[in-house]
Write a protein that holds these residues in place. Structure first.
Motif, mmCIF file in Angstrom:
data_model
loop_
_atom_site.group_PDB
_atom_site.id
_atom_site.type_symbol
_atom_site.label_atom_id
_atom_site.label_comp_id
_atom_site.label_asym_id
_atom_site.label_seq_id
_atom_site.Cartn_x
_atom_site.Cartn_y
_atom_site.Cartn_z
ATOM 1 N N ALA A 165 44.429 27.861 27.756
ATOM 2 C CA ALA A 165 44.065 27.243 26.573
ATOM 3 C C ALA A 165 43.474 25.653 26.895
ATOM 4 O O ALA A 165 42.297 25.289 26.372
ATOM 5 C CB ALA A 165 45.310 27.151 25.629
ATOM 6 N N PRO A 166 44.254 25.028 27.735
ATOM 7 C CA PRO A 166 43.720 23.589 27.758
ATOM 8 C C PRO A 166 42.225 23.767 28.524
ATOM 9 O O PRO A 166 41.249 22.697 28.162
ATOM 10 C CB PRO A 166 44.647 22.782 28.848
ATOM 11 N N HIS A 167 41.963 24.751 29.375
ATOM 12 C CA HIS A 167 40.707 24.759 30.023
ATOM 13 C C HIS A 167 39.647 25.278 29.169
ATOM 14 O O HIS A 167 38.396 24.810 28.990
ATOM 15 C CB HIS A 167 40.894 25.599 31.376
ATOM 16 N N TRP A 168 39.749 26.352 28.252
ATOM 17 C CA TRP A 168 38.827 27.100 27.566
ATOM 18 C C TRP A 168 38.627 26.662 26.006
ATOM 19 O O TRP A 168 37.699 26.649 25.464
ATOM 20 C CB TRP A 168 39.111 28.544 27.880
ATOM 21 N N HIS A 169 39.955 26.403 25.352
ATOM 22 C CA HIS A 169 39.874 26.577 24.048
ATOM 23 C C HIS A 169 38.780 25.530 23.449
ATOM 24 O O HIS A 169 38.029 25.816 22.417
ATOM 25 C CB HIS A 169 41.267 26.266 23.538
ATOM 26 N N ALA A 170 38.963 24.174 23.635
ATOM 27 C CA ALA A 170 38.080 23.197 22.993
ATOM 28 C C ALA A 170 36.614 23.574 23.145
ATOM 29 O O ALA A 170 35.910 23.596 22.056
ATOM 30 C CB ALA A 170 38.167 21.761 23.673
ATOM 31 N N ARG A 171 36.337 23.958 24.406
ATOM 32 C CA ARG A 171 34.762 24.418 24.500
ATOM 33 C C ARG A 171 34.369 25.750 23.748
ATOM 34 O O ARG A 171 33.348 25.611 23.093
ATOM 35 C CB ARG A 171 34.599 24.449 26.139
ATOM 36 N N LEU A 172 35.161 26.515 23.590
ATOM 37 C CA LEU A 172 35.084 27.903 23.115
ATOM 38 C C LEU A 172 34.937 27.622 21.539
ATOM 39 O O LEU A 172 33.876 27.973 20.809
ATOM 40 C CB LEU A 172 35.797 29.140 23.272
ATOM 41 N N GLN B 162 33.493 35.270 33.510
ATOM 42 C CA GLN B 162 33.552 35.043 35.032
ATOM 43 C C GLN B 162 34.654 34.168 35.639
ATOM 44 O O GLN B 162 34.702 33.814 36.663
ATOM 45 C CB GLN B 162 32.379 34.811 35.549
ATOM 46 N N CYS B 163 35.534 33.776 34.660
ATOM 47 C CA CYS B 163 36.730 32.835 34.983
ATOM 48 C C CYS B 163 37.559 33.342 36.037
ATOM 49 O O CYS B 163 37.712 34.547 35.807
ATOM 50 C CB CYS B 163 37.538 32.541 33.608
ATOM 51 N N ARG B 164 37.693 32.481 36.943
ATOM 52 C CA ARG B 164 38.695 32.778 37.919
ATOM 53 C C ARG B 164 40.105 31.723 38.322
ATOM 54 O O ARG B 164 40.492 31.600 39.118
ATOM 55 C CB ARG B 164 38.232 32.957 39.293
ATOM 56 N N LEU B 165 40.172 30.996 36.811
ATOM 57 C CA LEU B 165 41.193 29.909 36.829
ATOM 58 C C LEU B 165 42.618 30.621 37.443
ATOM 59 O O LEU B 165 43.411 29.787 38.039
ATOM 60 C CB LEU B 165 41.358 29.415 35.473
ATOM 61 N N CYS B 166 42.859 31.761 37.068
ATOM 62 C CA CYS B 166 44.176 32.366 37.232
ATOM 63 C C CYS B 166 44.319 33.092 38.516
ATOM 64 O O CYS B 166 45.186 33.793 38.735
ATOM 65 C CB CYS B 166 44.904 32.935 36.313
ATOM 66 N N ALA B 167 43.132 33.242 39.242
ATOM 67 C CA ALA B 167 42.975 34.369 40.467
ATOM 68 C C ALA B 167 44.287 34.028 41.484
ATOM 69 O O ALA B 167 44.529 34.856 42.191
ATOM 70 C CB ALA B 167 41.684 34.022 41.002
ATOM 71 N N MET C 61 45.635 32.641 23.897
ATOM 72 C CA MET C 61 46.328 31.514 24.656
ATOM 73 C C MET C 61 46.039 31.688 26.042
ATOM 74 O O MET C 61 45.632 31.150 26.931
ATOM 75 C CB MET C 61 47.629 31.097 24.226
ATOM 76 N N GLY C 62 46.188 32.851 26.646
ATOM 77 C CA GLY C 62 45.996 33.160 28.167
ATOM 78 C C GLY C 62 44.850 34.506 28.032
ATOM 79 O O GLY C 62 44.961 35.440 27.303
ATOM 80 N N LEU C 63 43.790 34.174 28.505
ATOM 81 C CA LEU C 63 42.582 35.201 28.469
ATOM 82 C C LEU C 63 42.828 36.392 29.334
ATOM 83 O O LEU C 63 42.250 37.237 29.213
ATOM 84 C CB LEU C 63 41.412 34.504 28.796
ATOM 85 N N CYS C 64 43.695 36.174 30.251
ATOM 86 C CA CYS C 64 44.048 37.468 31.256
ATOM 87 C C CYS C 64 45.435 38.020 30.817
ATOM 88 O O CYS C 64 46.503 37.016 30.457
ATOM 89 C CB CYS C 64 43.846 37.015 32.598
ATOM 90 N N TYR C 65 45.722 39.332 31.376
ATOM 91 C CA TYR C 65 47.050 39.995 31.231
ATOM 92 C C TYR C 65 47.912 39.048 32.178
ATOM 93 O O TYR C 65 47.844 38.810 33.332
ATOM 94 C CB TYR C 65 46.824 41.305 31.552
ATOM 95 N N PRO C 66 48.955 38.569 31.757
ATOM 96 C CA PRO C 66 49.727 37.637 32.486
ATOM 97 C C PRO C 66 50.919 38.532 33.475
ATOM 98 O O PRO C 66 51.868 37.780 34.043
ATOM 99 C CB PRO C 66 50.679 36.879 31.454
ATOM 100 N N GLY C 67 51.039 39.668 33.394
ATOM 101 C CA GLY C 67 52.034 40.392 34.320
ATOM 102 C C GLY C 67 53.105 40.607 33.532
ATOM 103 O O GLY C 67 53.563 40.205 32.579
#
Length: 189
Positions: free
Chosen positions: A101-108, A11-16, A81-87
């Motif tokens: 990566a800074p937001h998700w990697h450590a916790r995952l 449900q991440c919307r970090l890059c929305a 490193m990026g969870l979504c398609y970067p375009g």
């Protein structure tokens, strides 16, 4: 492939603000192999299945794994490193979004207690995880210093065929060792 349980960043919307969010990861608490790549490509973005393209076929070949084993989240975790398609950019896909990566990697990664082997696929993963990173070629050339716990790999994209031709030692030296490690872990069929 949907992530399982509490590990889900689905449900991440970090890059929305700049992308169409559709995180593509594969996670399972019992996974022993972790693959950290770049970011999903357009085909993977549409399918929602990680490495479901020509790059994935080559990666599975390098590993000596069948698709069935590769897509078992209790065997293989996949966290790009990026969870979504970067375009799309001028010369291929854009780089992974730098916030992921800074937001998700450590916790995952903290929720993957059984990881025995980590593959750092491509320069973005190597730059983030390898202190003193200079170039992808240098990281991959020095793979023995990281084995057996980590293997730095070039991106398996068909666009990297020239790199593979210029560095034949990758497929004659590193790939057999990597396949042996995968077999020793009981992950090859």
């Amino acid at each position: 492939m949907k992530p399982t349980g509490s590990l889900s960043p689905s449900q991440c919307r970090l890059c929305a603000d700049v992308l169409e969010p559709r995180p593509v990861v594969q996670l399972g608490r019992e996974a022993r192999l972790l693959i950290i790549g770049q970011a999903p490509g357009l085909k993977v973005h549409h399918s929602g299945i990680p490495w479901n393209d020509a790059s994935g076929r080559r990666l599975r070949q390098w590993l000596g794994m069948t698709p069935e084993r590769f897509y078992d989240p209790e065997a293989v975790a996949i966290v790009p490193m990026g969870l979504c398609y970067p375009g799309r950019g001028r010369s291929g896909d854009n780089p992974p979004d730098r916030r992921c990566a800074p937001h998700w990697h450590a916790r995952l990664l903290a929720q993957l207690p059984h990881i025995e082997l980590t593959l750092l696929v491509g320069q973005y993963a190597q730059r983030y995880y390898l202190p003193g990173f200079s170039t992808l070629t240098e990281s991959v050339r020095n793979w023995r210093a990281l084995a057996p716990a980590q293997f730095p790999l070039p991106h398996p994209s068909p666009r990297n065929t020239l790199w593979l031709k210029r560095h034949p030692w990758f497929e004659t030296e590193l790939v057999p060792e990597l396949q042996g490690r995968i077999r020793a872990m009981g992950l090859a069929d």
